[in-house]
Write a protein that holds these residues in place. Sequence first.
Motif: not given
Length: 454
Positions: A246-257
């Motif tokens: 229902s969802l498959l999302e991605l966040m890179d290190r910059t976004s996470v921080r």
Amino acid sequence: MDLIERLRAGLPAEALLTDPDVTGSYARDMANFCDAGAPAVVVLPRTVEQVQHVMRTATELRVPVVPQGARTGVSGAANAVDGCIVLSLVKMDRILEINPVDRIAVVEPGVVNAVLSRAVNEHGLSYPPDPSSWESCTIGGNIGTAAGGLCCVKYGVTAEYVLGLEVVLADGRLIRTGRRTAKGVAGYDLTRLFVGSEGSLGVVVRATLALKPAPPRQLALVAEFDSVTAAGEAVCRIMADGHTPSLLELMDRTSVRAVNAMAQMGLPETTEVLLLAAFDTPDPAADLAAVGTLCEAAGATQVVPADDAAESELLLQARRLAFTALERIKPAMLIDDVCVPRSQLATMLAGAAAIAEKYDLTIGVCAHAGDGNTHPLVCFDPADPDEERRARESFDEIMALGLHLGGTITGEHGVGVLKKDWLARELGPDGVALHRGIKQVFDPLGILNPGKVF
């Protein structure tokens, strides 16, 4: 003054805003690098007849009209032009019908996405399209830009839920397109033509939307990867194995921080990429276990399933906060919206990182990984001319990379002002000529949202 008096003749006093200090606040949406003019007047209609009066007046006086929703867009599509009528539809905010048997809702364009979603939930139904701005964006704006959202990988985008429309044309005529029925193929699909047209062909005043049965509450997992290559491989394996999250999302290190700095979410900052998967199936735990195994096979360093729906919602909230969190890094941000084939996702992410290094900029990337829709977010200080130049050039280079990989310049945000030069590159001269011909049929005087799209 003639314009104001002509408008006043068919509108209540409260529907007209003429104070320049007030009308100026309606001049633009949330996009950077997009020119905006000074509107002559802002009109806030509450009825279809009032919209028709505005358009007839505009046609008679040859005055441009810029339709607007909540101005949450990020491409400049809602930006005013000098001397225009800004036609803000936010006061047309009634849910006119929710029909559980036919599984449809009939709404006015100013209804907020989240308000509609909660209303249909009370009937055991759902309206799946859920842009990140769903708490404030309107259905009319969603239709204008063909908006997407986090759940597109399973449920699709706005266009797939618009069954029929009522549209006021440039000369004030009211037309009805589409249907209320589950099937229908009578005539050209004019409904789909209006979806994504960014107010350049007509003013949507009513929409008939398809609904689905409300799914079970979803469960999620988060997988950590030490490279974009491994994360991209995981996405490919999940889709190739036949899963429909229902969802498959991605966040890179910059976004996470950035999210951690703003909201203290406790996301792992040592990883290069976080992949968030969710299922709303009858047995989501089994689906998550299978996906977790695929992630590990692709090189995940850790896979952590949520314990329950509440913890899953916290993970989704972290993803929704990415845009807001990255906005805090610098005074301004350019939001790219390049969509590439899933098989090219890792290459796109690696390319964005290389562009960030080349231009010495902070570029955070989050993505609807399940459908290849990436959002490289270029953070910069417009007070620094050199940094602004580098931001512009990096933005263009990211779009060029997307096209090179077989993608498109916009997966869900629209073209507006920001990307109209790039649209010409994607469509080619014959494609642009055909678009202009269609525009001429619906708006021969060119008064509807001029200067947008192409």
